[in-house]
Design an enzyme around this catalytic site. Structure first.
Site, PDB file in Angstrom:
ATOM      1  N   GLU A   1       9.290  -4.361  10.294  1.00 33.11           N
ATOM      2  CA  GLU A   1       9.698  -3.040   9.774  1.00 33.11           C
ATOM      3  C   GLU A   1      10.093  -2.103  10.910  1.00 33.11           C
ATOM      4  O   GLU A   1       9.391  -1.997  11.928  1.00 33.11           O
ATOM      5  CB  GLU A   1       8.543  -2.432   8.972  1.00 33.11           C
ATOM      6  CG  GLU A   1       8.857  -1.013   8.481  1.00 33.11           C
ATOM      7  CD  GLU A   1       7.933  -0.486   7.413  1.00 33.11           C
ATOM      8  OE1 GLU A   1       6.990  -1.193   7.015  1.00 33.11           O
ATOM      9  OE2 GLU A   1       8.168   0.660   6.975  1.00 33.11           O
TER      10      GLU A   1
ATOM     11  N   ASP B   1       0.847  -1.203   0.000  1.00 30.37           N
ATOM     12  CA  ASP B   1       0.000   0.000   0.000  1.00 30.37           C
ATOM     13  C   ASP B   1       0.880   1.251   0.000  1.00 30.37           C
ATOM     14  O   ASP B   1       0.380   2.376  -0.075  1.00 30.37           O
ATOM     15  CB  ASP B   1      -1.020  -0.019   1.150  1.00 30.37           C
ATOM     16  CG  ASP B   1      -0.374  -0.058   2.526  1.00 30.37           C
ATOM     17  OD1 ASP B   1       0.866  -0.210   2.608  1.00 30.37           O
ATOM     18  OD2 ASP B   1      -1.108   0.045   3.522  1.00 30.37           O
ATOM     19  N   SER B   2       2.213   1.047   0.022  1.00 34.64           N
ATOM     20  CA  SER B   2       3.146   2.156  -0.210  1.00 34.64           C
ATOM     21  C   SER B   2       2.869   2.787  -1.573  1.00 34.64           C
ATOM     22  O   SER B   2       3.336   3.887  -1.863  1.00 34.64           O
ATOM     23  CB  SER B   2       4.593   1.663  -0.151  1.00 34.64           C
ATOM     24  OG  SER B   2       4.764   0.542  -0.990  1.00 34.64           O
TER      25      SER B   2
ATOM     26  N   ASP C   1      -1.043  -6.066  -0.406  1.00 34.12           N
ATOM     27  CA  ASP C   1      -1.368  -5.455   0.882  1.00 34.12           C
ATOM     28  C   ASP C   1      -2.861  -5.228   1.033  1.00 34.12           C
ATOM     29  O   ASP C   1      -3.533  -4.814   0.077  1.00 34.12           O
ATOM     30  CB  ASP C   1      -0.682  -4.078   0.975  1.00 34.12           C
ATOM     31  CG  ASP C   1       0.506  -4.098   1.911  1.00 34.12           C
ATOM     32  OD1 ASP C   1       0.625  -5.050   2.712  1.00 34.12           O
ATOM     33  OD2 ASP C   1       1.313  -3.151   1.842  1.00 34.12           O
TER      34      ASP C   1
ATOM     35  N   LYS D   1      -1.229  -9.369   2.717  1.00 38.19           N
ATOM     36  CA  LYS D   1      -0.459  -8.925   3.891  1.00 38.19           C
ATOM     37  C   LYS D   1      -1.310  -7.934   4.675  1.00 38.19           C
ATOM     38  O   LYS D   1      -1.968  -7.085   4.067  1.00 38.19           O
ATOM     39  CB  LYS D   1       0.862  -8.279   3.477  1.00 38.19           C
ATOM     40  CG  LYS D   1       1.631  -7.685   4.648  1.00 38.19           C
ATOM     41  CD  LYS D   1       3.069  -7.343   4.298  1.00 38.19           C
ATOM     42  CE  LYS D   1       3.257  -6.011   3.627  1.00 38.19           C
ATOM     43  NZ  LYS D   1       2.787  -4.851   4.411  1.00 38.19           N
TER      44      LYS D   1
ATOM     45  N   GLU E   1      -1.382  -5.530   8.547  1.00 35.87           N
ATOM     46  CA  GLU E   1      -0.550  -4.998   9.628  1.00 35.87           C
ATOM     47  C   GLU E   1      -1.174  -5.282  10.989  1.00 35.87           C
ATOM     48  O   GLU E   1      -2.391  -5.203  11.146  1.00 35.87           O
ATOM     49  CB  GLU E   1      -0.388  -3.482   9.448  1.00 35.87           C
ATOM     50  CG  GLU E   1       0.331  -3.117   8.158  1.00 35.87           C
ATOM     51  CD  GLU E   1       0.528  -1.614   7.993  1.00 35.87           C
ATOM     52  OE1 GLU E   1       0.241  -0.839   8.931  1.00 35.87           O
ATOM     53  OE2 GLU E   1       0.987  -1.218   6.908  1.00 35.87           O
TER      54      GLU E   1
HETATM   55  O1  KIV Z   1       3.598  -1.074   1.573  1.00 40.51           O
HETATM   56  C1  KIV Z   1       4.756  -1.529   1.514  1.00 40.51           C
HETATM   57  O2  KIV Z   1       5.497  -1.314   0.546  1.00 40.51           O
HETATM   58  C2  KIV Z   1       5.228  -2.315   2.632  1.00 40.51           C
HETATM   59  C3  KIV Z   1       6.697  -2.595   2.705  1.00 40.51           C
HETATM   60  C4  KIV Z   1       7.385  -1.372   3.103  1.00 40.51           C
HETATM   61  C5  KIV Z   1       6.994  -3.732   3.581  1.00 40.51           C
HETATM   62  O3  KIV Z   1       4.461  -2.694   3.465  1.00 40.51           O
END
Ligand code: KIV
Length: 300
Positions: A203, A65-66, A104, A134, A136
């Site tokens: 992280e 989600d970056s 994510d 993924k 969090e």
């Molecule tokens: O969103 C992302 O790119 C991430 C990585 C930084 C692990 O969660």
């Protein structure tokens, strides 16, 4: 005997740079932890980049989600929606043959209820084509991890400096420095493992804490701003290739400066277009003289 044969092929592959192309899965990642073969993961958010990264032999690709920050220009990952994630995720498998693809779950797509978490995880797999999702958090998302796994979807957990909690942390700050926080992280790591997570991203936590957690777990740890002792590493590709500008976190190593190469290429294009040297003859299509002469004659 078979294992010895595979071991030999892998060693020969290392020496001769022959890549053994096989699909990475939950079980190959687990085997990498067991054998000490480091897991490599990078982000990708589109077909072209995913194809290049996959062809380089990466183990896993994360549609993080970056993308909210590096693709959409937001300040953090909070505004990212399920539609953003599905749109970008769907492009990645079209370019990937071997990498394990993780998507994510964006902020508020899994926190409200277990049912919503399963529905949204399912969309990332069905509509996006990811192999795993993924999310969090630790203890507070264990129910979600169990339920998503019960729907046959592998889950990667994410602990430490979890960017979706930026407002609780009061910024992007290293986590787990105090004894209480460190204990909580170890406890969370054990709980997400017990709930069925197939791997965990660590992280922004101190090196020795990441090392401790990695040794405690049988599932692989993938570090970012964590530690060399993690079972693997992940980076945002724009950071490690020099495409991002402004502040670079301490943990980012610039392996290349693609930003410079792009700027130079674009500046050359602008100059050559303006001074008329582009397009040159070799970039244009020919036509028979007779055709053009006749055209001119008829139009006059
Ligand atoms: O969103 C992302 O790119 C991430 C990585 C930084 C692990 O969660």
């Amino acid at each position: 005997m078979l294992y010895y044969f595979l071991y030999l092929i892998r060693e020969i592959g290392k020496v001769t740079s022959i890549k053994l192309n096989m699909k990475n899965t939950v079980s190959t990642l687990l085997k990498q932890k067991q054998s000490g073969d480091k897991i490599t993961m990078l982000t990708a958010y589109d077909y072209t980049t995913a194809k290049i990264i996959d062809e380089c032999g990466i183990n896993a690709i994360l549609i993080g989600d970056s993308l909210g920050m590096v693709m959409l220009g937001y300040e953090n990952t909070i505004p990212v929606t399920m539609e953003d994630m599905i749109h970008h995720t769907a492009a990645v498998p079209r370019g990937v043959k071997n990498a394990f693809i993780v998507a994510d779950m964006p902020f508020m797509s899994y926190q409200v209820s277990v049912q919503e978490a399963v529905i949204n995880a399912g969309r990332l797999i069905k509509e996006g084509g990811a192999n795993a999702v993924k999310l969090e958090g630790g203890t507070e998302v264990c129910q979600q991890i169990r339920a998503i796994l019960n729907a046959s979807i592998p889950v990667v957990a994410h602990l430490g400096l979890t960017p979706q909690s930026v407002n609780v942390f009061g910024g992007f700050k290293v986590q787990g420095r105090s004894l209480d926080n460190a204990k909580k992280l170890v406890d969370d790591a054990l709980k997400i493992q017990e709930s069925g997570a197939c791997a965990v991203v660590l992280e922004g936590i101190p090196a020795r804490l990441a090392d401790f957690i990695t040794k405690e777990l049988f599932i692989p740890t993938i570090g970012i701003g964590a530690e060399n002792g993690c079972d693997g590493q992940v980076l945002v590709y724009q950071d490690m290739l020099g495409l991002t500008t402004g502040h670079t976190p301490k943990f980012v190593k610039r392996f290349s400066d693609i930003g410079y190469v792009m700027r130079k290429g674009i500046a050359d294009y602008i100059n050559e277009t303006k001074n008329g040297s582009f397009p040159a003859d070799e970039h244009t299509y020919a036509i028979e003289d007779d055709v053009i002469y006749e055209l001119i004659r008829e139009e006059k």
